[in-house]
Scaffold this motif. Structure first.
Motif, PDB file in Angstrom:
ATOM      1  N   LYS A  26      18.563  39.390  28.676  1.00 47.28           N
ATOM      2  CA  LYS A  26      19.698  38.783  28.822  1.00 47.28           C
ATOM      3  C   LYS A  26      20.290  38.527  27.601  1.00 47.28           C
ATOM      4  CE  LYS A  26      17.653  35.779  32.559  1.00 47.28           C
ATOM      5  NZ  LYS A  26      17.211  34.486  33.114  1.00 47.28           N
ATOM      6  N   GLN A  27      19.414  38.725  26.340  1.00 52.31           N
ATOM      7  CA  GLN A  27      19.970  38.490  24.920  1.00 52.31           C
ATOM      8  C   GLN A  27      19.590  39.475  24.180  1.00 52.31           C
ATOM      9  OE1 GLN A  27      17.824  34.423  25.202  1.00 52.31           O
ATOM     10  NE2 GLN A  27      18.483  34.496  22.922  1.00 52.31           N
ATOM     11  N   SER A  28      20.025  39.613  22.849  1.00 55.25           N
ATOM     12  CA  SER A  28      19.652  40.359  21.795  1.00 55.25           C
ATOM     13  C   SER A  28      18.478  39.681  21.026  1.00 55.25           C
ATOM     14  CB  SER A  28      20.827  40.517  20.490  1.00 55.25           C
ATOM     15  OG  SER A  28      21.286  39.330  20.194  1.00 55.25           O
ATOM     16  N   THR A  29      17.858  40.383  20.173  1.00 51.33           N
ATOM     17  CA  THR A  29      16.669  40.035  19.331  1.00 51.33           C
ATOM     18  C   THR A  29      17.407  39.125  18.380  1.00 51.33           C
ATOM     19  OG1 THR A  29      17.087  42.048  17.935  1.00 51.33           O
ATOM     20  CG2 THR A  29      15.211  42.034  19.879  1.00 51.33           C
ATOM     21  N   GLN A  30      18.548  39.159  17.844  1.00 49.60           N
ATOM     22  CA  GLN A  30      19.167  38.391  16.791  1.00 49.60           C
ATOM     23  C   GLN A  30      19.205  36.977  17.170  1.00 49.60           C
ATOM     24  OE1 GLN A  30      20.398  41.495  17.569  1.00 49.60           O
ATOM     25  NE2 GLN A  30      19.761  42.664  15.705  1.00 49.60           N
ATOM     26  N   ASP A  54       5.943  35.606  12.118  1.00 49.28           N
ATOM     27  CA  ASP A  54       7.509  34.869  12.491  1.00 49.28           C
ATOM     28  C   ASP A  54       7.905  35.874  13.703  1.00 49.28           C
ATOM     29  OD1 ASP A  54       7.932  37.527  11.490  1.00 49.28           O
ATOM     30  OD2 ASP A  54       8.502  36.938   9.376  1.00 49.28           O
ATOM     31  N   LYS A  55       9.367  35.630  13.907  1.00 49.62           N
ATOM     32  CA  LYS A  55       9.799  36.214  15.033  1.00 49.62           C
ATOM     33  C   LYS A  55       9.777  37.843  14.970  1.00 49.62           C
ATOM     34  CE  LYS A  55      14.386  36.822  15.865  1.00 49.62           C
ATOM     35  NZ  LYS A  55      15.641  36.418  16.005  1.00 49.62           N
ATOM     36  N   GLN A  56      10.036  38.218  13.813  1.00 53.55           N
ATOM     37  CA  GLN A  56      10.260  39.721  13.704  1.00 53.55           C
ATOM     38  C   GLN A  56       8.799  40.228  13.854  1.00 53.55           C
ATOM     39  OE1 GLN A  56      12.733  41.774  13.772  1.00 53.55           O
ATOM     40  NE2 GLN A  56      11.508  43.518  13.805  1.00 53.55           N
ATOM     41  N   ASP A  57       7.765  39.715  13.190  1.00 52.39           N
ATOM     42  CA  ASP A  57       6.403  40.129  13.377  1.00 52.39           C
ATOM     43  C   ASP A  57       6.018  40.299  14.855  1.00 52.39           C
ATOM     44  OD1 ASP A  57       3.380  40.866  12.718  1.00 52.39           O
ATOM     45  OD2 ASP A  57       3.113  38.675  13.153  1.00 52.39           O
ATOM     46  N   VAL A  63       6.476  45.500  20.926  1.00 54.90           N
ATOM     47  CA  VAL A  63       7.221  46.883  21.164  1.00 54.90           C
ATOM     48  C   VAL A  63       5.879  47.798  20.773  1.00 54.90           C
ATOM     49  CG1 VAL A  63       8.658  48.351  20.176  1.00 54.90           C
ATOM     50  CG2 VAL A  63       9.467  45.838  20.534  1.00 54.90           C
ATOM     51  N   ASN A  64       5.419  47.587  19.529  1.00 54.31           N
ATOM     52  CA  ASN A  64       4.168  48.768  19.228  1.00 54.31           C
ATOM     53  C   ASN A  64       3.088  48.729  20.100  1.00 54.31           C
ATOM     54  OD1 ASN A  64       5.830  49.420  17.147  1.00 54.31           O
ATOM     55  ND2 ASN A  64       4.443  47.988  15.541  1.00 54.31           N
ATOM     56  N   ASP A  65       2.827  47.515  20.785  1.00 56.04           N
ATOM     57  CA  ASP A  65       1.766  47.497  21.818  1.00 56.04           C
ATOM     58  C   ASP A  65       2.266  48.144  23.022  1.00 56.04           C
ATOM     59  OD1 ASP A  65       0.119  45.752  20.146  1.00 56.04           O
ATOM     60  OD2 ASP A  65       0.586  44.038  21.481  1.00 56.04           O
ATOM     61  N   LEU A 118      16.480  48.419  22.794  1.00 57.14           N
ATOM     62  CA  LEU A 118      16.611  47.886  21.399  1.00 57.14           C
ATOM     63  C   LEU A 118      16.952  48.823  20.479  1.00 57.14           C
ATOM     64  CD1 LEU A 118      12.987  46.145  21.730  1.00 57.14           C
ATOM     65  CD2 LEU A 118      15.057  45.015  21.984  1.00 57.14           C
ATOM     66  N   VAL A 119      17.644  48.337  19.597  1.00 53.06           N
ATOM     67  CA  VAL A 119      17.947  49.120  18.128  1.00 53.06           C
ATOM     68  C   VAL A 119      17.264  48.657  17.158  1.00 53.06           C
ATOM     69  CG1 VAL A 119      19.817  49.970  19.386  1.00 53.06           C
ATOM     70  CG2 VAL A 119      19.994  48.005  18.187  1.00 53.06           C
ATOM     71  N   GLY A 120      17.982  49.169  16.030  1.00 54.84           N
ATOM     72  CA  GLY A 120      17.328  48.632  14.522  1.00 54.84           C
ATOM     73  C   GLY A 120      15.697  48.846  14.198  1.00 54.84           C
ATOM     74  N   GLU A 121      15.169  47.896  13.607  1.00 57.63           N
ATOM     75  CA  GLU A 121      13.853  48.058  13.199  1.00 57.63           C
ATOM     76  C   GLU A 121      12.817  48.151  14.680  1.00 57.63           C
ATOM     77  OE1 GLU A 121      12.374  45.312   9.969  1.00 57.63           O
ATOM     78  OE2 GLU A 121      14.201  44.234  10.545  1.00 57.63           O
ATOM     79  N   ASN A 122      13.540  47.753  15.741  1.00 58.83           N
ATOM     80  CA  ASN A 122      12.436  47.813  16.864  1.00 58.83           C
ATOM     81  C   ASN A 122      12.929  48.873  17.763  1.00 58.83           C
ATOM     82  OD1 ASN A 122      11.457  45.066  16.297  1.00 58.83           O
ATOM     83  ND2 ASN A 122      13.158  44.387  16.285  1.00 58.83           N
ATOM     84  N   ASN A 123      13.688  49.905  17.165  1.00 56.78           N
ATOM     85  CA  ASN A 123      14.363  50.908  18.084  1.00 56.78           C
ATOM     86  C   ASN A 123      12.949  51.565  18.963  1.00 56.78           C
ATOM     87  OD1 ASN A 123      15.078  53.465  19.075  1.00 56.78           O
ATOM     88  ND2 ASN A 123      16.857  53.300  17.700  1.00 56.78           N
TER      89      ASN A 123
END
Length: 208
Positions: A26-30, A54-57, A63-65, A118-123
């Protein structure tokens, strides 16, 4: 007992995974906040910070999992598929089962719809692509054919096959997965194996 196998920790991480997918549908990671994550997962902020910095970690780890789970589900023993070209021992060489890969996506349809967005770091698409290249490299190395990977022809073929496969996966999902995983995987298998030769090549990494 390893903390990773502790049922309570496993349950907490599953709750967090489900919460992330639900929120990102429903929303972006940001715009995502830790408060939203913990409330949706029904855990405390303290519990969250026991596992993630934190959130990014948190997002990168989840995602990696999913990338790891995808390949663990789809990689199979390549012995039987290589029998006609090369003698190998059981469990020493692994190939990617298209059937298992597409079925895993179908079973986790909503997850992959969210992750491929997903895009950016989490692509996620880029991470899956890197995963394919990694396991294809491992496939050649296990067969002691690492020098073949230096060939321009092999590199271009690998890029072409992986890009095409990822494109089909995303189109199939975005189209609602109207064709069965078996149908799509068989079609992809036939397309990839069209130029299969007597020598082990990129196409041999992909099996039914």
């Amino acid at each position: 007992m390893s903390s990773e196998l502790d049922p309570r920790i496993m349950k907490t991480k599953q709750q967090l995974k489900r919460a992330l997918i639900k929120l990102l549908s429903k929303q972006s990671t940001q715009s995502l906040s830790i408060q939203q994550i913990t409330e949706t997962a029904e855990i405390t902020r303290g519990t969250f910070y026991l596992h993630y910095h934190d959130k990014q970690d948190f997002i990168q780890t989840i995602v990696n999992d999913f990338v790891t789970d995808f390949f663990q589900c789809a990689l199979v023993d390549a012995k039987s598929s290589l029998n006609e070209k090369m003698v190998v021992s059981e469990h020493t060489v692994h190939a990617f089962s298209l059937g298992k890969g597409f079925k895993y996506m179908a079973d986790n349809y909503q997850v992959f719809m969210v992750l491929f967005g997903l895009v950016g770091e989490n692509n996620f698409t880029e991470k899956i692509k890197l995963g394919f290249h990694h396991y294809l490299d491992t496939f050649f190395e296990s067969l002691e054919l690492k020098e073949n990977l230096q060939s321009a022809n092999i590199k271009v073929e690998a890029d072409f096959v992986i890009a095409g496969l990822l494109g089909i996966m995303q189109e199939w999902l975005s189209g609602g997965g109207v064709y069965s995983p078996r149908f799509v995987s068989n079609k992809m298998y036939n397309l990839i194996r069209t130029k299969s030769t007597a020598v082990v090549g990129v196409s041999d990494f992909f099996v039914k």
